[in-house]
Design an enzyme around this catalytic site. Structure first.
Site, mmCIF file in Angstrom:
data_model
loop_
_atom_site.group_PDB
_atom_site.id
_atom_site.type_symbol
_atom_site.label_atom_id
_atom_site.label_comp_id
_atom_site.label_asym_id
_atom_site.label_seq_id
_atom_site.Cartn_x
_atom_site.Cartn_y
_atom_site.Cartn_z
ATOM 1 N N MET A 34 0.843 -1.201 0.000
ATOM 2 C CA MET A 34 0.000 0.000 0.000
ATOM 3 C C MET A 34 0.879 1.252 0.000
ATOM 4 O O MET A 34 0.420 2.347 0.319
ATOM 5 C CB MET A 34 -0.926 0.018 1.214
ATOM 6 N N HIS A 41 9.194 -3.564 3.729
ATOM 7 C CA HIS A 41 8.845 -3.767 2.319
ATOM 8 C C HIS A 41 10.096 -4.061 1.486
ATOM 9 O O HIS A 41 10.059 -4.866 0.551
ATOM 10 C CB HIS A 41 8.160 -2.518 1.757
ATOM 11 N N GLN A 162 -3.484 -12.158 7.611
ATOM 12 C CA GLN A 162 -3.615 -11.895 6.170
ATOM 13 C C GLN A 162 -2.866 -12.950 5.360
ATOM 14 O O GLN A 162 -3.376 -13.482 4.365
ATOM 15 C CB GLN A 162 -3.060 -10.509 5.855
HETATM 16 N N1 LIG Z 1 7.879 -4.927 9.417
HETATM 17 C C1 LIG Z 1 7.564 -5.705 8.389
HETATM 18 N N2 LIG Z 1 8.277 -6.827 8.159
HETATM 19 C C2 LIG Z 1 7.966 -7.644 7.125
HETATM 20 N N3 LIG Z 1 6.952 -7.412 6.271
HETATM 21 C C3 LIG Z 1 6.215 -6.313 6.451
HETATM 22 C C4 LIG Z 1 6.478 -5.401 7.521
HETATM 23 N N4 LIG Z 1 5.577 -4.399 7.451
HETATM 24 C C5 LIG Z 1 4.778 -4.660 6.401
HETATM 25 N N5 LIG Z 1 5.161 -5.807 5.797
HETATM 26 C C6 LIG Z 1 4.516 -6.460 4.656
HETATM 27 O O1 LIG Z 1 4.493 -5.605 3.540
HETATM 28 C C7 LIG Z 1 3.327 -5.871 2.760
HETATM 29 C C8 LIG Z 1 2.613 -4.593 2.515
HETATM 30 O O2 LIG Z 1 2.146 -4.093 3.756
HETATM 31 P P1 LIG Z 1 1.590 -2.641 3.972
HETATM 32 O O3 LIG Z 1 1.830 -1.844 2.743
HETATM 33 O O4 LIG Z 1 0.247 -2.679 4.575
HETATM 34 O O5 LIG Z 1 2.623 -2.058 5.044
HETATM 35 P P2 LIG Z 1 2.511 -1.857 6.551
HETATM 36 O O6 LIG Z 1 3.762 -1.251 7.026
HETATM 37 O O7 LIG Z 1 2.018 -3.136 7.169
HETATM 38 O O8 LIG Z 1 1.459 -0.744 6.701
HETATM 39 P P3 LIG Z 1 0.372 -0.662 7.770
HETATM 40 O O9 LIG Z 1 0.579 -1.697 8.805
HETATM 41 O O10 LIG Z 1 0.485 0.695 8.307
HETATM 42 O O11 LIG Z 1 -0.823 -0.916 6.891
HETATM 43 C C9 LIG Z 1 2.495 -6.876 3.558
HETATM 44 O O12 LIG Z 1 2.734 -8.173 3.035
HETATM 45 C C10 LIG Z 1 3.052 -6.725 4.943
HETATM 46 O O13 LIG Z 1 2.909 -7.900 5.733
HETATM 47 C C1 LIG Z 2 -1.807 -7.061 0.639
HETATM 48 C C2 LIG Z 2 -2.257 -5.611 0.561
HETATM 49 C C3 LIG Z 2 -1.285 -4.821 -0.300
HETATM 50 C C4 LIG Z 2 -3.617 -5.561 -0.125
HETATM 51 O O1 LIG Z 2 -4.086 -4.259 -0.211
HETATM 52 C C5 LIG Z 2 -2.382 -4.987 1.961
HETATM 53 O O2 LIG Z 2 -3.352 -5.615 2.709
HETATM 54 C C6 LIG Z 2 -1.070 -4.934 2.681
HETATM 55 O O3 LIG Z 2 -0.335 -4.018 2.364
HETATM 56 O O4 LIG Z 2 -0.791 -5.783 3.554
HETATM 57 N N1 BAL Z 3 -0.907 -4.280 6.277
HETATM 58 C C1 BAL Z 3 -2.343 -4.463 6.368
HETATM 59 C C2 BAL Z 3 -3.087 -3.504 5.561
HETATM 60 C C3 BAL Z 3 -4.024 -2.660 6.361
HETATM 61 O O1 BAL Z 3 -3.722 -2.339 7.510
HETATM 62 O O2 BAL Z 3 -5.073 -2.315 5.834
#
Ligand SMILES: Nc1ncnc2c1ncn2[C@@H]1O[C@H](COP(=O)(O)OP(=O)(O)OP(=O)(O)O)[C@@H](O)[C@H]1O
Ligand SMILES: CC(C)(CO)[C@@H](O)C(=O)[O-]
Ligand code: BAL
Length: 293
Positions: A34, A41, A162
């Site tokens: 996202m 990421h 998820q």
């Molecule tokens: N700290 C982390 N370590 C490993 N993978 C991560 C981490 N943070 C996010 N991800 C992974 O990155 C992908 C995209 O996640 P997303 O863009 O929602 O980021 P996020 O940091 O989890 O944002 P938020 O929790 O604020 O929604 C998902 O598969 C998520 O599990």
């Molecule tokens: C997998 C995903 C990109 C779907 O919008 C979101 O849930 C996230 O960032 O974990």
């Molecule tokens: N990383 C999960 C996406 C969400 O919080 O909507």
């Protein structure tokens, strides 16, 4: 920067076909995000680039998976920095569509129903969240599917529920993609990286550290075959100022049902997943740890 920004579904399809044929690619690794990217990421992106002939990522803030409008509106958007981070990690294509491009007819009538596993934990606190997330993941897996022998998609273990649900969807719907889990990336102080961490004040960030500390405690007790004493870990989390605990449980990693072994006096044996969610100031945080002994 060598990375190509693609904003249309047609553009993505065309580019994937061209590259696959011209370079005789054998595998493609896809990282759905996202945006507002951080080192968590980057770890997913590097794995995708290392393990595949082509790495691609998507950046799309999916309205379908948000409950509160304010959460959607304030979700951070940092496209230029995101492209740089992906480029440095070895990603060649970044798909960043508009909401209209992804949902040209408005809210989709046909959606993925995430099922009973989605009713608990995150799903209980964020009704409809997983139906929305799985619907967009299904669309993205379809759009990012390259005409190559092996397609992989990378998901972080931070979003453990998820990840379990995505794997279940892939199995239940026979989607032609391998799901690759990637371990949680943490800051040096233990806080799991999350795009929403930027909304924490210094004091809130300090308080938020109890989540990873409490998980660490359980990991150590499990590894030492001691009783987990979840109550004391819960008390630790609740002792931090400004932390409003939602759930803290030890569950079966496959079914996400609470583990009976998690009782106070029995030494821990086997495998479990400790999951926690809490609101810290304005931010809802999740974290988890694999327990094994
Ligand atoms: N700290 C982390 N370590 C490993 N993978 C991560 C981490 N943070 C996010 N991800 C992974 O990155 C992908 C995209 O996640 P997303 O863009 O929602 O980021 P996020 O940091 O989890 O944002 P938020 O929790 O604020 O929604 C998902 O598969 C998520 O599990
Ligand atoms: C997998 C995903 C990109 C779907 O919008 C979101 O849930 C996230 O960032 O974990
Ligand atoms: N990383 C999960 C996406 C969400 O919080 O909507």
């Amino acid at each position: 920067m060598g990375i190509e920004l693609i904003t249309t579904t047609e553009g993505l399809r065309t580019r994937l076909a061209e590259l696959s044929q011209a370079e005789r690619l054998r595998s493609a690794g896809f990282v759905p995000t996202m945006g507002a990217l951080h080192s968590g990421h980057a770890a997913l992106a590097r794995r995708a680039a290392e393990e595949n002939d082509l790495a691609l990522a998507s950046i799309f803030v999916n309205p379908l998976q948000f409950g509160e409008a304010v959460d959607l509106e304030r979700y951070p958007r940092t496209l230029d920095a995101d492209l740089e981070l992906l480029d440095a990690a070895g990603v060649r294509l970044a798909f960043a569509p508009s909401v209209e491009e992804m949902y040209p007819y408005g809210e989709p009538g046909v959606r993925v129903t995430a099922g009973p596993l989605a009713a608990k934990w995150e799903g209980a606190s964020r009704p409809g969240h997983f139906d929305g997330a799985l619907t967009v993941v299904a669309k993205l897996l379809h759009l990012a599917h390259a005409p190559v022998p092996v397609n992989r998609a990378y998901f972080g273990q931070k979003d453990a529920q998820q990840l379990t649900l995505v794997q279940q969807m892939v199995d239940d719907l026979n989607l032609d993609v391998q799901i690759v889990p990637v371990p949680i990336v943490r800051d040096a102080d233990g806080l799991a990286l999350s795009s929403r961490n930027r909304f924490l004040s210094e004091a809130e960030r300090e308080s938020a550290l109890v989540l990873s500390r409490a998980l660490r405690l359980l990991e150590e007790r499990a590894a030492a075959h001691e009783p987990l004493d979840l109550d004391s870990a819960v008390a630790l989390v609740q002792s931090a100022p400004g932390v409003e605990l939602d759930y803290f449980e030890v569950v079966d990693p496959r079914t996400l049902e609470p583990l009976a072994e998690n009782c106070e006096f029995t030494p821990f044996r086997g495998e479990g997943l400790a999951i926690v969610a809490a609101k810290v100031g304005p931010v809802r945080l999740i974290d988890n740890a694999v327990l094994s002994s």
